[in-house]
Design an enzyme around this catalytic site. Structure first.
Site, PDB file in Angstrom:
ATOM      1  N   GLY A  11       0.804  -1.224   0.000  1.00  0.00           N
ATOM      2  CA  GLY A  11       0.000   0.000   0.000  1.00  0.00           C
ATOM      3  C   GLY A  11       0.834   1.269   0.000  1.00  0.00           C
ATOM      4  CD  GLN A  12      -0.433   7.327   0.722  1.00  0.00           C
ATOM      5  OE1 GLN A  12      -1.414   7.099   1.432  1.00  0.00           O
ATOM      6  NE2 GLN A  12       0.007   8.540   0.504  1.00  0.00           N
ATOM      7  CE1 TYR A 142      -8.452   3.566   8.563  1.00  0.00           C
ATOM      8  CE2 TYR A 142      -8.765   5.908   8.993  1.00  0.00           C
ATOM      9  CZ  TYR A 142      -7.930   4.837   8.737  1.00  0.00           C
ATOM     10  OH  TYR A 142      -6.572   5.035   8.658  1.00  0.00           O
TER      11      TYR A 142
HETATM   12  N1  LIG Z   1      -2.468   6.809   4.112  1.00  0.00           N
HETATM   13  C1  LIG Z   1      -2.871   7.600   5.099  1.00  0.00           C
HETATM   14  O1  LIG Z   1      -3.060   8.814   4.906  1.00  0.00           O
HETATM   15  C2  LIG Z   1      -3.048   7.037   6.483  1.00  0.00           C
HETATM   16  C3  LIG Z   1      -3.410   7.907   7.532  1.00  0.00           C
HETATM   17  C4  LIG Z   1      -3.616   7.373   8.800  1.00  0.00           C
HETATM   18  C5  LIG Z   1      -3.427   6.010   9.041  1.00  0.00           C
HETATM   19  N2  LIG Z   1      -3.075   5.195   8.005  1.00  0.00           N
HETATM   20  C6  LIG Z   1      -2.933   3.769   8.295  1.00  0.00           C
HETATM   21  O2  LIG Z   1      -1.720   3.251   7.754  1.00  0.00           O
HETATM   22  C7  LIG Z   1      -1.905   1.912   7.304  1.00  0.00           C
HETATM   23  C8  LIG Z   1      -1.493   1.790   5.850  1.00  0.00           C
HETATM   24  O3  LIG Z   1      -2.267   2.700   5.078  1.00  0.00           O
HETATM   25  P1  LIG Z   1      -2.047   2.850   3.511  1.00  0.00           P
HETATM   26  O4  LIG Z   1      -2.390   4.249   3.162  1.00  0.00           O
HETATM   27  O5  LIG Z   1      -0.753   2.271   3.107  1.00  0.00           O
HETATM   28  O6  LIG Z   1      -3.251   1.916   2.989  1.00  0.00           O
HETATM   29  P2  LIG Z   1      -3.389   1.223   1.565  1.00  0.00           P
HETATM   30  O7  LIG Z   1      -4.838   0.966   1.359  1.00  0.00           O
HETATM   31  O8  LIG Z   1      -2.639   2.008   0.537  1.00  0.00           O
HETATM   32  O9  LIG Z   1      -2.618  -0.140   1.786  1.00  0.00           O
HETATM   33  C9  LIG Z   1      -3.139  -1.207   2.541  1.00  0.00           C
HETATM   34  C10 LIG Z   1      -2.515  -2.495   2.023  1.00  0.00           C
HETATM   35  O10 LIG Z   1      -3.071  -3.571   2.773  1.00  0.00           O
HETATM   36  C11 LIG Z   1      -3.324  -4.638   1.880  1.00  0.00           C
HETATM   37  N3  LIG Z   1      -4.380  -5.488   2.428  1.00  0.00           N
HETATM   38  C12 LIG Z   1      -5.712  -5.278   2.418  1.00  0.00           C
HETATM   39  N4  LIG Z   1      -6.359  -6.320   2.952  1.00  0.00           N
HETATM   40  C13 LIG Z   1      -5.408  -7.219   3.315  1.00  0.00           C
HETATM   41  C14 LIG Z   1      -5.443  -8.490   3.917  1.00  0.00           C
HETATM   42  N5  LIG Z   1      -6.608  -9.090   4.230  1.00  0.00           N
HETATM   43  N6  LIG Z   1      -4.272  -9.120   4.171  1.00  0.00           N
HETATM   44  C15 LIG Z   1      -3.077  -8.545   3.829  1.00  0.00           C
HETATM   45  N7  LIG Z   1      -2.995  -7.355   3.231  1.00  0.00           N
HETATM   46  C16 LIG Z   1      -4.143  -6.691   2.976  1.00  0.00           C
HETATM   47  C17 LIG Z   1      -3.753  -3.975   0.589  1.00  0.00           C
HETATM   48  O11 LIG Z   1      -3.569  -4.855  -0.523  1.00  0.00           O
HETATM   49  C18 LIG Z   1      -2.826  -2.760   0.553  1.00  0.00           C
HETATM   50  O12 LIG Z   1      -1.641  -3.048  -0.157  1.00  0.00           O
HETATM   51  C19 LIG Z   1      -3.383   1.582   7.561  1.00  0.00           C
HETATM   52  O13 LIG Z   1      -3.519   0.915   8.792  1.00  0.00           O
HETATM   53  C20 LIG Z   1      -4.031   2.942   7.654  1.00  0.00           C
HETATM   54  O14 LIG Z   1      -5.183   2.911   8.434  1.00  0.00           O
HETATM   55  C21 LIG Z   1      -2.877   5.670   6.737  1.00  0.00           C
END
Ligand SMILES: NC(=O)c1ccc[n+]([C@@H]2O[C@H](COP(=O)([O-])OP(=O)(O)OC[C@H]3O[C@@H](n4cnc5c(N)ncnc54)[C@H](O)[C@@H]3O)[C@@H](O)[C@H]2O)c1
Length: 320
Positions: A11-12, A142
């Site tokens: 992910g991101q 969420y």
């Molecule tokens: N990006 C933001 O702005 C932000 C802000 C606050 C918190 N977060 C937290 O950071 C973490 C990562 O966020 P992100 O932006 O990279 O999210 P994202 O959606 O870009 O990435 C999440 C990844 O998890 C994988 N995934 C989904 N379901 C899965 C499963 N069952 N088993 C294994 N992998 C699985 C997806 O394929 C994806 O690659 C999350 O917990 C999110 O809540 C992100």
């Protein structure tokens, strides 16, 4: 050397955090996983395996065979996607975390990192400089799942001694991958549209202030928190951290010096209500006191860095 497992690495956040972990600890020390096989193409520099975090047996077996000592559990469904699939978001965000916490307890994992979010705050939380212990009434699935998750982390620490550490990330902005279904995604997309199309339609209104953080700062904060001595961690739910706060009109203005003809329009959608329920700025004094957190990037520095680096990762022409 401790072996690190990254869950949701495709992910991101995972795309950049995994690279930072490999840079710091070496490629032998890091195993990247995601449930999407397609994520494999991002990890030509370290090992990658598919892992669905809902499959506790598969996690247990990986932890044993790979001799994992540290877990970064990033897999989640984010705020905007969560509102479209509330039950699925709850299931993944809760069951995924509980699987990790249970395995950590059973196999004496050394340390866990699990991200929370500013989404734990809600319409009646303080909006400006929201304190660490502010009143919280999240109104998205969420946010509810992150708040419950924070308390599960604290519970596993208090009851079983599981060393789980957490940050309440604000909106994360990076240039190496696209955003994954959150309410702050516009602040990633707008840079791409500046390069690609010269115009951007923003799904939040012009003056919607939200706490944001450049990905480089988020990675730095994460590594710093994980390196901090155990006795310095006074918060076992999740730490407030702050980078910058801005509204869509300000990120647009910061781009105008690089793209003078860039145009923006505003068409707020369902994500506006989510943004309106969140803080505008965050008080992160506890993180500063406990483990010396200090962000390095403001909006101007971030835009300069993204405009310079984005074309290296996506097929855009660099600014001359
Ligand atoms: N990006 C933001 O702005 C932000 C802000 C606050 C918190 N977060 C937290 O950071 C973490 C990562 O966020 P992100 O932006 O990279 O999210 P994202 O959606 O870009 O990435 C999440 C990844 O998890 C994988 N995934 C989904 N379901 C899965 C499963 N069952 N088993 C294994 N992998 C699985 C997806 O394929 C994806 O690659 C999350 O917990 C999110 O809540 C992100």
């Amino acid at each position: 050397m401790s072996k690190i497992l990254v869950i949701g690495a495709g992910g991101q956040l995972g795309t950049e955090l995994t690279k930072a972990l490999v840079n710091k600890y070496g490629k032998e020390a890091v195993l990247a996983t995601d449930f999407q096989e397609a994520a494999r193409s991002k990890f030509d520099y370290c090992r990658f395996e598919t892992l669905n975090i809902m499959d506790k047996e598969a996690l247990a077996s990986m932890v044993q065979t790979e001799n994992i000592q540290i877990i970064y559990h990033l897999a989640a469904i984010l705020s905007a996607m969560g509102e479209k699939n509330p039950v699925q978001a709850w299931d993944l965000n809760m069951a995924g975390l509980l699987n990790v916490l249970e395995i950590a307890k059973e196999y004496t994992i050394e340390k866990i990192f699990w991200p929370s979010s500013i989404a734990v705050f809600g319409p009646n939380s303080d909006k400006e400089n929201t304190p660490q212990r502010a009143f919280k009434d999240p109104n998205t699935v969420y946010g509810i799942s992150k708040l419950a998750g924070e308390h599960w982390c604290e519970y596993y620490f208090n009851k079983y001694g599981v060393d789980v550490r957490s940050l309440r990330y604000p909106g994360l902005i990076g240039y190496k991958s696209l955003a994954g279904g959150g309410t702050t995604d516009y602040a990633v997309d707008i840079y791409h549209k500046a390069f690609e199309q010269g115009k951007y339609e923003c799904f939040l209104s012009e003056n919607t202030y939200l706490p944001m953080m450049y990905m480089k700062d988020a990675i730095q904060a994460t590594l710093q928190l994980m390196d901090a001595p155990k006795e310095k961690i006074s918060v076992r739910t999740s730490y407030n951290i702050s980078g910058m706060s801005f509204a869509p009109t300000e990120i647009y203005q910061s781009l105008l010096s690089y793209f003078p003809d860039f145009k923006i329009s505003y068409a707020p959608d369902f994500r506006q209500a989510i943004a309106d329920s969140w803080p505008k700025s965050i008080d992160d004094r506890v993180a500063k006191q406990d483990w010396n957190w200090e962000p390095a990037f403001d909006l101007e520095k971030m835009t300069a860095d993204i405009v310079e680096n984005l074309p290296l990762y996506f097929n855009y022409n660099a600014i001359k």
